[in-house]
Design a protein around this motif. Structure first.
Motif, PDB file in Angstrom:
ATOM      1  N   ILE A  12       0.869  -1.184   0.000  1.00 20.29           N
ATOM      2  CA  ILE A  12       0.000   0.000   0.000  1.00 20.29           C
ATOM      3  C   ILE A  12       0.904   1.232   0.000  1.00 20.29           C
ATOM      4  O   ILE A  12       1.839   1.324   0.792  1.00 20.29           O
ATOM      5  CB  ILE A  12      -0.933  -0.001   1.223  1.00 20.29           C
ATOM      6  CG1 ILE A  12      -1.748  -1.300   1.254  1.00 20.29           C
ATOM      7  CG2 ILE A  12      -1.842   1.219   1.195  1.00 20.29           C
ATOM      8  CD1 ILE A  12      -2.511  -1.525   2.537  1.00 20.29           C
ATOM      9  N   ARG A  27      -7.854   3.646   3.069  1.00 19.33           N
ATOM     10  CA  ARG A  27      -6.648   2.829   3.241  1.00 19.33           C
ATOM     11  C   ARG A  27      -6.812   1.804   4.369  1.00 19.33           C
ATOM     12  O   ARG A  27      -6.437   0.637   4.225  1.00 19.33           O
ATOM     13  CB  ARG A  27      -5.462   3.750   3.528  1.00 19.33           C
ATOM     14  CG  ARG A  27      -4.142   3.092   3.513  1.00 19.33           C
ATOM     15  CD  ARG A  27      -3.006   4.079   3.692  1.00 19.33           C
ATOM     16  NE  ARG A  27      -3.013   4.692   5.007  1.00 19.33           N
ATOM     17  CZ  ARG A  27      -3.310   5.966   5.261  1.00 19.33           C
ATOM     18  NH1 ARG A  27      -3.629   6.786   4.283  1.00 19.33           N
ATOM     19  NH2 ARG A  27      -3.287   6.445   6.482  1.00 19.33           N
ATOM     20  N   LEU A  30      -8.775  -1.360   3.411  1.00 19.27           N
ATOM     21  CA  LEU A  30      -8.253  -2.261   2.377  1.00 19.27           C
ATOM     22  C   LEU A  30      -7.914  -3.628   2.974  1.00 19.27           C
ATOM     23  O   LEU A  30      -7.395  -3.708   4.086  1.00 19.27           O
ATOM     24  CB  LEU A  30      -6.987  -1.669   1.741  1.00 19.27           C
ATOM     25  CG  LEU A  30      -7.167  -0.386   0.956  1.00 19.27           C
ATOM     26  CD1 LEU A  30      -5.807   0.174   0.537  1.00 19.27           C
ATOM     27  CD2 LEU A  30      -8.053  -0.606  -0.253  1.00 19.27           C
ATOM     28  N   TYR A  52      -1.870  -1.313  -3.911  1.00 20.55           N
ATOM     29  CA  TYR A  52      -2.887  -0.273  -3.756  1.00 20.55           C
ATOM     30  C   TYR A  52      -2.133   1.053  -3.697  1.00 20.55           C
ATOM     31  O   TYR A  52      -1.313   1.261  -2.804  1.00 20.55           O
ATOM     32  CB  TYR A  52      -3.669  -0.443  -2.455  1.00 20.55           C
ATOM     33  CG  TYR A  52      -4.410  -1.741  -2.302  1.00 20.55           C
ATOM     34  CD1 TYR A  52      -5.672  -1.906  -2.859  1.00 20.55           C
ATOM     35  CD2 TYR A  52      -3.867  -2.792  -1.570  1.00 20.55           C
ATOM     36  CE1 TYR A  52      -6.372  -3.094  -2.689  1.00 20.55           C
ATOM     37  CE2 TYR A  52      -4.563  -3.971  -1.402  1.00 20.55           C
ATOM     38  CZ  TYR A  52      -5.816  -4.121  -1.960  1.00 20.55           C
ATOM     39  OH  TYR A  52      -6.498  -5.300  -1.786  1.00 20.55           O
ATOM     40  N   PHE A  58      -6.582   3.844  -4.851  1.00 21.70           N
ATOM     41  CA  PHE A  58      -6.448   2.587  -4.106  1.00 21.70           C
ATOM     42  C   PHE A  58      -7.111   1.410  -4.820  1.00 21.70           C
ATOM     43  O   PHE A  58      -7.542   0.455  -4.184  1.00 21.70           O
ATOM     44  CB  PHE A  58      -6.988   2.713  -2.675  1.00 21.70           C
ATOM     45  CG  PHE A  58      -6.181   3.645  -1.812  1.00 21.70           C
ATOM     46  CD1 PHE A  58      -4.907   3.300  -1.396  1.00 21.70           C
ATOM     47  CD2 PHE A  58      -6.704   4.876  -1.422  1.00 21.70           C
ATOM     48  CE1 PHE A  58      -4.163   4.160  -0.600  1.00 21.70           C
ATOM     49  CE2 PHE A  58      -5.965   5.738  -0.618  1.00 21.70           C
ATOM     50  CZ  PHE A  58      -4.695   5.384  -0.208  1.00 21.70           C
ATOM     51  N   PRO A  60      -7.014  -2.009  -6.638  1.00 24.40           N
ATOM     52  CA  PRO A  60      -6.013  -3.077  -6.563  1.00 24.40           C
ATOM     53  C   PRO A  60      -5.456  -3.459  -7.932  1.00 24.40           C
ATOM     54  O   PRO A  60      -6.190  -3.551  -8.910  1.00 24.40           O
ATOM     55  CB  PRO A  60      -6.779  -4.244  -5.938  1.00 24.40           C
ATOM     56  CG  PRO A  60      -8.206  -3.994  -6.297  1.00 24.40           C
ATOM     57  CD  PRO A  60      -8.374  -2.501  -6.353  1.00 24.40           C
TER      58      PRO A  60
END
Length: 162
Positions: A12, A27, A30, A52, A58, A60
């Motif tokens: 991330i 976030r 996720l 991400y 974000f 995927p």
């Protein structure tokens, strides 16, 4: 090495602008683990990488790489056999700051038929902004590349970044 490795690396990536709300809410929601379903059988196993990025909302991005076929620098760990039933792991996740000396050496002695999870985070100052990263690496070692194994150990090396 007997058996196969299943490696899932969740990465991330965000910047200072998305550090607070609403970016932090997105976030934090996720998934840090997703179903592991490699495209075909393999002799050594698979690396699944899920990225991400804040700049992409974000969304995927998932990719698979067959171990032994992809470049070694893309694999987030190194392995060393100990006998027939234990595998030493050293994680190669790019930790910028703060430095975690615990991650410099062989830190996990993974028994056959089990899995381990590493969680870490870091930050890096770029040319115009500060970047933040969170990495979660799941590693399973068994007869087939799977993460449906008993958890041997969870390592949390996350540090306060703000």
């Amino acid at each position: 090495m007997r058996g196969q490795l299943a490696i899932q690396h969740v990465h991330i990536h965000w910047d200072k602008a998305t550090r607070g709300m609403p970016g932090s809410g997105i976030r934090n929601a996720l998934p840090r683990e997703v179903p592991f379903d490699p495209p075909r059988a393999s002799d050594r196993g698979w690396l699944q990488r899920i990225e991400y990025r804040a700049r992409d909302g974000f969304a995927p991005v998932t990719s698979y790489g067959e171990l032994g076929e992809i470049e070694d620098w893309r694999v987030p760990l190194a392995t060393r056999m100990e006998g027939d039933d234990h595998l030493w792991l050293r994680f190669n996740v790019a930790n910028r700051a703060p430095h975690r000396p615990h991650l410099d050496g062989w830190i996990v002695r993974l028994p056959f038929g089990q899995r381990v999870t590493l969680r870490c985070n870091s930050k890096s100052d770029g040319d115009h902004d500060r970047w933040y990263f969170e990495d979660v690496v799941h590693v399973g070692w068994a007869d087939t590349a799977t993460l449906d194994l008993p958890v041997f150990r969870e390592i949390d090396e996350r540090a306060l970044l703000y």
